[in-house]
Design a protein around this motif. Structure first.
Motif, PDB file in Angstrom:
ATOM      1  N   VAL A 259       0.852  -1.189   0.000  1.00 41.22           N
ATOM      2  CA  VAL A 259       0.000   0.000   0.000  1.00 41.22           C
ATOM      3  C   VAL A 259       0.889   1.242   0.000  1.00 41.22           C
ATOM      4  O   VAL A 259       1.707   1.432   0.896  1.00 41.22           O
ATOM      5  N   SER A 260       0.722   2.069  -1.018  1.00 46.90           N
ATOM      6  CA  SER A 260       1.519   3.287  -1.160  1.00 46.90           C
ATOM      7  C   SER A 260       0.777   4.482  -0.579  1.00 46.90           C
ATOM      8  O   SER A 260      -0.446   4.468  -0.426  1.00 46.90           O
ATOM      9  N   THR A 261       1.514   5.526  -0.259  1.00 45.78           N
ATOM     10  CA  THR A 261       0.882   6.801   0.037  1.00 45.78           C
ATOM     11  C   THR A 261       0.281   7.359  -1.258  1.00 45.78           C
ATOM     12  O   THR A 261       0.661   6.942  -2.348  1.00 45.78           O
ATOM     13  N   PRO A 262      -0.680   8.290  -1.178  1.00 46.13           N
ATOM     14  CA  PRO A 262      -1.336   8.820  -2.379  1.00 46.13           C
ATOM     15  C   PRO A 262      -0.345   9.422  -3.371  1.00 46.13           C
ATOM     16  O   PRO A 262       0.466  10.267  -3.015  1.00 46.13           O
ATOM     17  N   THR A 263      -0.429   8.980  -4.602  1.00 45.59           N
ATOM     18  CA  THR A 263       0.497   9.421  -5.642  1.00 45.59           C
ATOM     19  C   THR A 263       0.026   8.938  -7.008  1.00 45.59           C
ATOM     20  O   THR A 263      -0.744   7.982  -7.101  1.00 45.59           O
ATOM     21  N   CYS A 264       0.499   9.608  -8.064  1.00 44.06           N
ATOM     22  CA  CYS A 264       0.279   9.098  -9.419  1.00 44.06           C
ATOM     23  C   CYS A 264       1.165   7.884  -9.669  1.00 44.06           C
ATOM     24  O   CYS A 264       0.822   7.001 -10.456  1.00 44.06           O
ATOM     25  N   GLY A 265       2.326   7.853  -9.027  1.00 39.72           N
ATOM     26  CA  GLY A 265       3.201   6.683  -9.051  1.00 39.72           C
ATOM     27  C   GLY A 265       3.551   6.186 -10.438  1.00 39.72           C
ATOM     28  O   GLY A 265       4.037   6.932 -11.293  1.00 39.72           O
ATOM     29  N   PRO A 266       3.269   4.903 -10.707  1.00 45.75           N
ATOM     30  CA  PRO A 266       3.703   4.301 -11.965  1.00 45.75           C
ATOM     31  C   PRO A 266       2.831   4.652 -13.159  1.00 45.75           C
ATOM     32  O   PRO A 266       3.179   4.315 -14.284  1.00 45.75           O
ATOM     33  N   CYS A 267       1.694   5.335 -12.942  1.00 44.10           N
ATOM     34  CA  CYS A 267       0.772   5.618 -14.043  1.00 44.10           C
ATOM     35  C   CYS A 267       1.478   6.287 -15.214  1.00 44.10           C
ATOM     36  O   CYS A 267       1.226   5.969 -16.367  1.00 44.10           O
ATOM     37  N   LEU A 268       2.361   7.226 -14.909  1.00 43.22           N
ATOM     38  CA  LEU A 268       3.097   7.928 -15.963  1.00 43.22           C
ATOM     39  C   LEU A 268       4.578   7.550 -15.961  1.00 43.22           C
ATOM     40  O   LEU A 268       5.440   8.305 -16.399  1.00 43.22           O
ATOM     41  N   GLY A 269       4.865   6.364 -15.437  1.00 44.85           N
ATOM     42  CA  GLY A 269       6.246   5.902 -15.429  1.00 44.85           C
ATOM     43  C   GLY A 269       7.107   6.603 -14.422  1.00 44.85           C
ATOM     44  O   GLY A 269       8.325   6.718 -14.614  1.00 44.85           O
ATOM     45  N   GLY A 270       6.502   7.095 -13.333  1.00 46.62           N
ATOM     46  CA  GLY A 270       7.263   7.863 -12.353  1.00 46.62           C
ATOM     47  C   GLY A 270       8.057   7.006 -11.390  1.00 46.62           C
ATOM     48  O   GLY A 270       9.282   7.003 -11.387  1.00 46.62           O
ATOM     49  N   TYR A 271       7.374   6.225 -10.575  1.00 50.08           N
ATOM     50  CA  TYR A 271       8.032   5.426  -9.531  1.00 50.08           C
ATOM     51  C   TYR A 271       6.969   4.508  -8.919  1.00 50.08           C
ATOM     52  O   TYR A 271       5.808   4.527  -9.327  1.00 50.08           O
ATOM     53  N   MET A 272       7.328   3.712  -7.950  1.00 46.14           N
ATOM     54  CA  MET A 272       6.410   2.790  -7.267  1.00 46.14           C
ATOM     55  C   MET A 272       5.751   1.815  -8.245  1.00 46.14           C
ATOM     56  O   MET A 272       4.536   1.676  -8.307  1.00 46.14           O
ATOM     57  N   GLY A 273       6.569   1.134  -9.042  1.00 50.29           N
ATOM     58  CA  GLY A 273       6.005   0.138  -9.941  1.00 50.29           C
ATOM     59  C   GLY A 273       6.350   0.321 -11.398  1.00 50.29           C
ATOM     60  O   GLY A 273       5.602  -0.115 -12.285  1.00 50.29           O
ATOM     61  N   VAL A 274       7.483   0.964 -11.689  1.00 49.84           N
ATOM     62  CA  VAL A 274       7.928   1.121 -13.077  1.00 49.84           C
ATOM     63  C   VAL A 274       8.269  -0.246 -13.651  1.00 49.84           C
ATOM     64  O   VAL A 274       8.969  -1.041 -13.015  1.00 49.84           O
ATOM     65  N   ALA A 276       9.806  -3.254 -15.969  1.00 46.56           N
ATOM     66  CA  ALA A 276      11.060  -3.618 -16.612  1.00 46.56           C
ATOM     67  C   ALA A 276      10.788  -4.186 -18.007  1.00 46.56           C
ATOM     68  O   ALA A 276       9.634  -4.347 -18.422  1.00 46.56           O
ATOM     69  N   GLU A 277      11.831  -4.508 -18.715  1.00 47.79           N
ATOM     70  CA  GLU A 277      11.724  -5.025 -20.078  1.00 47.79           C
ATOM     71  C   GLU A 277      10.835  -6.265 -20.122  1.00 47.79           C
ATOM     72  O   GLU A 277      11.024  -7.219 -19.371  1.00 47.79           O
ATOM     73  N   GLY A 278       9.833  -6.221 -20.988  1.00 48.23           N
ATOM     74  CA  GLY A 278       8.990  -7.379 -21.232  1.00 48.23           C
ATOM     75  C   GLY A 278       7.941  -7.671 -20.161  1.00 48.23           C
ATOM     76  O   GLY A 278       7.184  -8.636 -20.292  1.00 48.23           O
ATOM     77  N   GLU A 279       7.872  -6.875 -19.110  1.00 47.15           N
ATOM     78  CA  GLU A 279       6.904  -7.150 -18.045  1.00 47.15           C
ATOM     79  C   GLU A 279       5.489  -6.739 -18.461  1.00 47.15           C
ATOM     80  O   GLU A 279       5.298  -5.831 -19.260  1.00 47.15           O
ATOM     81  N   ARG A 280       4.526  -7.434 -17.859  1.00 46.93           N
ATOM     82  CA  ARG A 280       3.116  -7.151 -18.113  1.00 46.93           C
ATOM     83  C   ARG A 280       2.446  -6.711 -16.821  1.00 46.93           C
ATOM     84  O   ARG A 280       2.710  -7.265 -15.761  1.00 46.93           O
ATOM     85  N   CYS A 281       1.543  -5.722 -16.945  1.00 44.64           N
ATOM     86  CA  CYS A 281       0.855  -5.188 -15.773  1.00 44.64           C
ATOM     87  C   CYS A 281      -0.628  -5.024 -16.064  1.00 44.64           C
ATOM     88  O   CYS A 281      -1.013  -4.513 -17.125  1.00 44.64           O
ATOM     89  N   VAL A 282      -1.472  -5.468 -15.141  1.00 42.69           N
ATOM     90  CA  VAL A 282      -2.886  -5.126 -15.164  1.00 42.69           C
ATOM     91  C   VAL A 282      -3.050  -3.913 -14.258  1.00 42.69           C
ATOM     92  O   VAL A 282      -2.664  -3.953 -13.087  1.00 42.69           O
ATOM     93  N   SER A 283      -3.596  -2.846 -14.798  1.00 41.42           N
ATOM     94  CA  SER A 283      -3.635  -1.590 -14.068  1.00 41.42           C
ATOM     95  C   SER A 283      -4.999  -0.923 -14.183  1.00 41.42           C
ATOM     96  O   SER A 283      -5.659  -0.992 -15.231  1.00 41.42           O
ATOM     97  N   THR A 284      -5.410  -0.252 -13.104  1.00 40.11           N
ATOM     98  CA  THR A 284      -6.660   0.505 -13.134  1.00 40.11           C
ATOM     99  C   THR A 284      -6.443   1.942 -13.593  1.00 40.11           C
ATOM    100  O   THR A 284      -7.329   2.779 -13.438  1.00 40.11           O
ATOM    101  N   THR A 285      -5.280   2.233 -14.151  1.00 41.69           N
ATOM    102  CA  THR A 285      -4.973   3.573 -14.638  1.00 41.69           C
ATOM    103  C   THR A 285      -5.692   3.825 -15.961  1.00 41.69           C
ATOM    104  O   THR A 285      -6.565   3.054 -16.360  1.00 41.69           O
ATOM    105  N   ASN A 286      -5.346   4.893 -16.667  1.00 39.67           N
ATOM    106  CA  ASN A 286      -6.144   5.307 -17.817  1.00 39.67           C
ATOM    107  C   ASN A 286      -5.471   5.201 -19.177  1.00 39.67           C
ATOM    108  O   ASN A 286      -6.122   5.370 -20.200  1.00 39.67           O
ATOM    109  N   ARG A 287      -4.183   4.931 -19.208  1.00 40.06           N
ATOM    110  CA  ARG A 287      -3.487   4.875 -20.496  1.00 40.06           C
ATOM    111  C   ARG A 287      -2.544   3.682 -20.544  1.00 40.06           C
ATOM    112  O   ARG A 287      -1.917   3.344 -19.542  1.00 40.06           O
ATOM    113  N   ASN A 288      -2.438   3.093 -21.724  1.00 40.65           N
ATOM    114  CA  ASN A 288      -1.556   1.937 -21.895  1.00 40.65           C
ATOM    115  C   ASN A 288      -0.673   2.086 -23.130  1.00 40.65           C
ATOM    116  O   ASN A 288      -0.394   1.129 -23.838  1.00 40.65           O
TER     117      ASN A 288
END
Length: 323
Positions: A259-274, A276-288
């Motif tokens: 559980v992270s503190t409130p943040t945009c985090g990895p949504c825009l490739g910032g941090y907290m879940g960036v 790596a090469e070839g990885e797949r993510c299921v995300s509730t964010t808005n852009r892929n």
């Protein structure tokens, strides 16, 4: 404090009748409250701050008539992904997406925020909902400013009108690398399993209380698949605190999520879940988009909190009904 698109309505800073600009494309979120809100560039934003004025071309409109009631595990995220899959990422280019119909009564405020938030993913200039009793109750709780309710004229002209029966919608997932590349969970069942490395539940799209409650309902008594990262990001400090008081954070932690503190985090490739090469993510964010969350060869699958949480348990794209 949190992500602005969840924080501003929470603090009562956006109300019906407002004209709002912001230097972020997801400023259109506030249309859930009956405001005209849209994202602009930094130059227009600076001019707006200095003069209190902005230049717009009045957008033409598309009407989306929502009827019926969504079934279990279908949320506002599935509604907007269905619409984007139907009309495409440029289907509402510089147009106002107006959501009407008796089905709106079956959508929570958090559902409406999610739908308005992703109007930009369909190319829309803005997304907007009518002000009803649910909206007014939300405003009584959060806002102190007076507001003005505007409604479309009876003879208003629309470029297109779409009628969507919410009861027919299925959990929907947007595949890489465009939000319009949608598939229902039933279609995904006909494919080879799509194994994933990470799940993100949060963002300005799906980091509100309804989202966290649904994710906790799915994760309670279960555990994140070994080797998979599951990151939960409440959208604001208030939501974080409420989730703690309701015991949701305990459920997430016991399930093996972070559980992270409130943040945009990895949504825009910032941090907290960036990624790596070839990885797949299921995300509730808005852009892929390519490289949106990390390496250019990584893949993002957009989904609702329910599908994201279920996928965290199974390690592949899944629906809670499969657990």
């Amino acid at each position: 404090m949190g992500i602005e698109h969840a924080l501003l309505p929470e603090k009562g800073l956006t109300v019906p009748g407002d004209v709002i600009i912001g230097a972020d494309s997801h400023t259109c979120t506030y249309g859930a409250l009956g405001a005209f809100s849209t994202g602009v560039g930094s130059t227009d934003m600076a001019a707006g701050m200095a003069t209190g004025k902005a230049w717009f071309k009045v957008p033409s409109a598309i009407k989306f008539v929502l009827t019926g009631k969504p079934s279990k595990w279908v949320s506002g995220k599935d509604v907007i992904l269905h619409i984007i899959g139907m009309i495409g990422v440029d289907g509402a280019l510089y147009k106002s997406m107006e959501f009407v119909g008796d089905g709106i009564a079956n959508l929570s405020m958090d559902d409406r925020f999610t739908i308005a938030n992703m109007a930009i993913e369909a190319g829309g200039k803005n997304g907007i909902f009518p002000v009803d009793a649910l909206t007014e109750n939300y405003l009584k709780e959060h806002a102190t400013r007076n507001y003005v309710v505007y409604e479309a004229d009876e003879d208003a002209v629309y470029d297109e009108t779409y009628t969507i029966d919410l009861s027919t919608l299925k959990p929907t997932v947007s595949f890489p690398h465009l939000p319009e590349n949608t598939h229902t969970i039933e279609e995904i069942h006909q494919m080879d399993p799509i194994c994933i490395d990470q799940v993100v539940i949060g963002s300005c799209t799906n980091g509100r209380m309804d989202d966290l409650r649904v994710a906790a309902e799915v994760l309670k008594g279960r555990h994140v698949k070994k080797g998979l990262r599951c990151i939960v990001i409440p959208a604001t400090q208030s939501i974080y605190m409420q989730a703690m008081e309701e015991g949701l954070l305990k459920i997430f932690l016991e399930a093996g999520a972070v559980v992270s503190t409130p943040t945009c985090g990895p949504c825009l490739g910032g941090y907290m879940g960036v990624l790596a090469e070839g990885e797949r993510c299921v995300s509730t964010t808005n852009r892929n988009f390519v490289g949106r969350m990390g390496h250019v060869t990584s893949e993002i699958y957009l989904a609702s909190p329910a599908v994201a949480a279920a996928s965290a348990v199974t390690g592949k794209i899944s629906c809670p009904c499969e657990l």
